[in-house]
Design a protein around this motif. Sequence first.
Motif, PDB file in Angstrom:
ATOM      1  N   LYS A   3       0.646  -1.412  -0.172  1.00 39.10           N
ATOM      2  CA  LYS A   3       0.051  -0.053   0.167  1.00 39.10           C
ATOM      3  C   LYS A   3       0.755   1.329  -0.063  1.00 39.10           C
ATOM      4  CE  LYS A   3      -4.116  -1.818   2.507  1.00 39.10           C
ATOM      5  NZ  LYS A   3      -4.617  -1.858   3.516  1.00 39.10           N
ATOM      6  N   PRO A   4       0.322   2.420  -0.757  1.00 38.38           N
ATOM      7  CA  PRO A   4       1.248   3.556  -0.862  1.00 38.38           C
ATOM      8  C   PRO A   4       1.148   4.311   0.560  1.00 38.38           C
ATOM      9  CG  PRO A   4      -0.644   3.761  -1.982  1.00 38.38           C
ATOM     10  CD  PRO A   4      -0.617   2.361  -1.686  1.00 38.38           C
ATOM     11  N   LYS A   5       2.234   4.701   0.862  1.00 38.10           N
ATOM     12  CA  LYS A   5       2.382   5.386   2.295  1.00 38.10           C
ATOM     13  C   LYS A   5       1.507   6.535   2.239  1.00 38.10           C
ATOM     14  CE  LYS A   5       6.703   3.614   3.865  1.00 38.10           C
ATOM     15  NZ  LYS A   5       8.025   3.938   4.367  1.00 38.10           N
TER      16      LYS A   5
END
Length: 519
Positions: A3-5
């Motif tokens: 998941k993108p931060k």
Amino acid sequence: MAKPKKTPRPKAETPKGFRDYFGAEVTQRAEMLSKIAAVYHRYGFDALESSGVETVEALGKFLPDVDRPNEGVFAWQEDADSDKPGDWLALRYDLTAPLARVYAQHQNDLPKPYRRYAMGPVWRNEKPGPGRFRQFYQCDADTVGSGSVAADAEICAMLADCLEEVGIERGDYIVRVNNRKVLNGILDKVADRVFRVDPIDGDSEVIEKSIGVGKSALHSIADDIMRTLDKLDKVGVVGVVELLTDGRQDASGAFIPGLKIPPIAVEGLVKFLNAKAASNSVTISNLREVVKGSKQGEEGVDELEQIADLLDAQGYGPDRIVIDPSVVRGLGYYTGPVFEAELTFEIQDEKGRTRNFGSVAGGGRYDDLVKRFTGQEVPATGVSIGVDRLLAALDAKGRLDKTADGPVVVTVMDKARMADYQGMVADLRQAGIRAEVYLGNPKNIGNQLKYADKRGSAVAIIQGADEHEKGVVQIKDLILGAKIAENATHEEWKDLTNQYEVPLDQMVAKVLEILALYR
């Protein structure tokens, strides 16, 4: 797949050493600046608004090293990462250095002498502390191009007038005046006495070793001497003598090294500090005796005498302005007369201790500042008033008007009739009354009245369907209502009212009548 931060949310907080100012604080400062500006203008000074950013080179005190300018200013370099980096720039740390640049740059177009006042924020990249912020307001007035001591006397008189104009009563302040030339004269006398070759007491070589400087270089420790003399009000004469000589232990038990000045030299400095008397004339006479034989010192005393005479002719006696040799703060910067405004009343500090409020303004003659740009000496004198300090002083004395000055709030009982409410508020504004229509959710009249209370409103106006049909409005005196709720018994409460029904065409007159009760 990872998941993108999420991008972290920024903290909603002011930077260290800065603060936000709201409503009444901003209004109080603006009113004070307006009053001070009126005094400056009355004395014939013109307004100047210079840039908030200057080149570090123009500021002069702080020069860039390899990576960044020295501490003290907020600075950056233009195009720092490029092949050809630009100038170092900095937020101004006072209003005097920019004046020197402005005068040098525009001197052919300016009247001589040039009399200007300036007001605005300045920035110091210094460690913040209680009541000490990195951004604060200054309020300056300066005369550039006049070497007359009449210019210095005028600044002192104007400073006294400013303090009284903003609400500092006579007796609660004193403007103290000294002269750098007098201290230089003392140092001349000290040098002559210390380094006099005496076959009994020894020669100058022995004394040079004892204090680390020779006769020609004694003035090089003048700043250290002045910083020590400036501790008079904290440690007393005995403590100052210890710091000038072998050193002393402070209240915590720590040892503070002294300047190692021989006692024979300290004697003259103590006489200088003790020269102040009950009258300016006696103080001047004492100073004249202390500097006798020093041409520069005698010149400084002559200037102080002229200043005292000029002020006395204008009605500024020693109850407001005094000659005081203990004023040494800033003497390293100034070249002649120096002045400081001190508030003399006592306050309680954050630890509950009683202390004098202290200095709120300072200034003096600085004849070398413009010379940095022009190569020629240009005489100048001026003063800087610490507006935030003055506001804090007035607050401590209970002299700040903290009466709520919120707007009259026209409540909304029917969203479909917003045009009617806007018409009411327009009538109020045209009469010079600060007013607004409630623009939140009008569902609950109680919430609207709570909003008015939070705004510090004195009056709320209500017109529901019944009032509209009858052509009237209900006017609530919110200040009286709060007093009734707080102090009245139940029986009294039934007989008291803070709400009035008046015809719509009498609304403005009734609101003005109520507001007049609280102004």
